[in-house]
Design an enzyme around this catalytic site. Sequence first.
Site, PDB file in Angstrom:
ATOM      1  N   GLY A  62      -3.063   9.546   3.788  1.00 43.28           N
ATOM      2  CA  GLY A  62      -2.505   9.704   5.131  1.00 43.28           C
ATOM      3  C   GLY A  62      -2.736  11.154   5.523  1.00 43.28           C
ATOM      4  CB  SER A  63      -1.993  13.165   8.554  1.00 41.45           C
ATOM      5  OG  SER A  63      -0.637  12.733   8.629  1.00 41.45           O
ATOM      6  CD  GLU A  80       0.085   2.957   0.184  1.00 41.20           C
ATOM      7  OE1 GLU A  80       0.223   1.731   0.389  1.00 41.20           O
ATOM      8  OE2 GLU A  80      -0.111   3.773   1.110  1.00 41.20           O
ATOM      9  CG  HIS A 110      11.872 -14.533 -17.276  1.00 41.66           C
ATOM     10  ND1 HIS A 110      10.561 -14.762 -16.926  1.00 41.66           N
ATOM     11  CD2 HIS A 110      12.583 -14.722 -16.131  1.00 41.66           C
ATOM     12  CE1 HIS A 110      10.486 -15.066 -15.637  1.00 41.66           C
ATOM     13  NE2 HIS A 110      11.681 -15.051 -15.132  1.00 41.66           N
ATOM     14  CD  GLU A 137      -0.758  11.619   1.750  1.00 40.60           C
ATOM     15  OE1 GLU A 137      -1.210  11.086   2.783  1.00 40.60           O
ATOM     16  OE2 GLU A 137       0.460  11.827   1.597  1.00 40.60           O
ATOM     17  N   GLY A 174       6.720  -8.154 -15.263  1.00 36.84           N
ATOM     18  CA  GLY A 174       6.633  -9.473 -14.625  1.00 36.84           C
ATOM     19  C   GLY A 174       6.417  -9.364 -13.123  1.00 36.84           C
ATOM     20  CG  HIS A 178       0.807   8.422   3.889  1.00 31.67           C
ATOM     21  ND1 HIS A 178       0.710   9.738   4.294  1.00 31.67           N
ATOM     22  CD2 HIS A 178       1.351   7.755   4.930  1.00 31.67           C
ATOM     23  CE1 HIS A 178       1.150   9.854   5.527  1.00 31.67           C
ATOM     24  NE2 HIS A 178       1.559   8.656   5.942  1.00 31.67           N
TER      25      HIS A 178
END
Length: 527
Positions: free
Chosen positions: A25-26, A47, A282, A28, A400, A70
Amino acid sequence: SGSVRDAFYDVLRTHGITTIFGNPGSNELPLLKRVPDDFRYVLALHEGVAVGLADGFAQASGVPSVVNLHAAAGTGNAMGNLTNTQSGHVPVVVTSGQQSRRYAALNALLTNVDAPQLARPLVKWSTEPLRAQDVPLAVSKGILLAAAAPAGPVYVSIPLDDWDRDADPAALRLLTGRAVHGAPVAAEGPLRALAERLGTAANPVLVLGPDVDNEAGWTGAVRLADRLRLPVWVAPSPSRCPFPTRHPSFQGLLPAGVGTVADRLAGHDLVAVFGAAVFRYHEAVGGDFLPAGTDLCCVTADPDEAARAPMGTAVVGDPSDALTRVAQHVPQRTQQRTPVDHAPPADAGGPPFTAEAILDAVDEAKDDDTVVVLEWTSADMIWDRLDLTRPGSLYFPASGGLGWGLPAAVGVQLADPARRVIALIGDGALQYTVSGLWTAAQHRVPVVFVVPRNEEYAALKQFTELMDAPDTPGLDLPGMDVVGLATSYGVPAVRVDSLSSFGTELRRALADDGPRLIEVPERRIRV
Ligand SMILES: Cc1ncc(Cn2c(C)c(CCOP(=O)(O)OP(=O)(O)O)sc2=O)c(N)n1
Ligand SMILES: [Ca+2]
């Protein structure tokens, strides 16, 4: 030179890190405006893909990996896969672009409000340096801390106006020489005591977890199992395969319910666990943690795993090292073990094909070096049908959390081109980070993506039975063209309608030098 940006790249170089995974993004751009020629930036379109790529890359390369995200929106998108990175003890350094200090004070657009707090529950350390000159030190500490046992992700938020500030040259000279060596090993006393108990136990059993899936762990586990003729189980919810699946001691994968685990361990007076949390349950089933008369001892590098286990004793230290040392102090037993057959004949009917038949076809096409990244919940209890003979052969999302397997497979293949990767991704799991196919195509990463298409969330349908939720909506996935989806991202794809054509397409894909996707019709489960 002499900027904080230059120092950042110098610190990465010191640790052999020259790949940055990310989505910009700007905030970065001041970092990325001058990526040095010896670095490569691998663009992910989400991401979650970036973290999955970095996680797989770090696991297969054995070196911490670096992601650049970002601000808050990017960090939020990354959190899903960060749960896998944290659970998997994987060293990933997440950096995220913060708004300039002046603008962040106003909560201007793209401000990551309270940045270190955002990632905190999922990382070992989370920070936003007070001074621009502290950025290289924070990144250096982040890399070293991420790799320190128990390994795990860290998070460094960096304001965009830090990159062009002058770095502190004297401090940088010291930083680029830093290293932290070694991992804590278990004290000799507790290991000797464990060896003693194993040698005198009437019917001991070995349970292995993901943290011993490495050369030392496999060697130590096989030696210990051979000397004591021990039965060997893989700990519940496995994210790696820690033992050869055709070894005569291999018993299979422990289920993930409290009572069902206790049932499998019944009759054993001592359970020795290496490299696993005790345990990652689980299934919501009741029962006692251990049968009467059974005791447990676990060896883990993670003090939290050691302390939170609901039963037994624990030894903190490198579990792979511990396996080798315990094996040296146990007697040699002679009774023979008869191998358990994990691959009863699969239904050769279809299409659509059973999960067993699909796995067997993959096993037929792969070789000893092939790596299988599996995020296919119809098969998470039967992947030991695969003949796995060496470390680093099987990966599964450690928390998971779905959306990890596809990008992680690309990261694993990027890290180790010599071992071809087959990614088995459920048609539901595929959707979370499907744009990772584009990154694979752009970098011609030759992963063979296999997508069993049963047009449903089969695992959840099985859970509706277990949890008495018969009328749950939202478990069917009709009306999507997986081949079209892959093609749109630049990955050649084919739908197969017989097991023989599936085998042909698998071999064709494994011979290719670019990614390919194969859609296989999978039989729906009946509830
Ligand atoms: C990020 C995320 N969202 C939702 C889930 C819940 N979930 C979901 C949605 C599953 C179904 C996966 O369907 P699939 O098509 O990938 O595989 P199967 O049809 O073989 O089960 S299994 C499971 O735990 C999850 N684990 N992770
Ligand atoms: Ca499915």
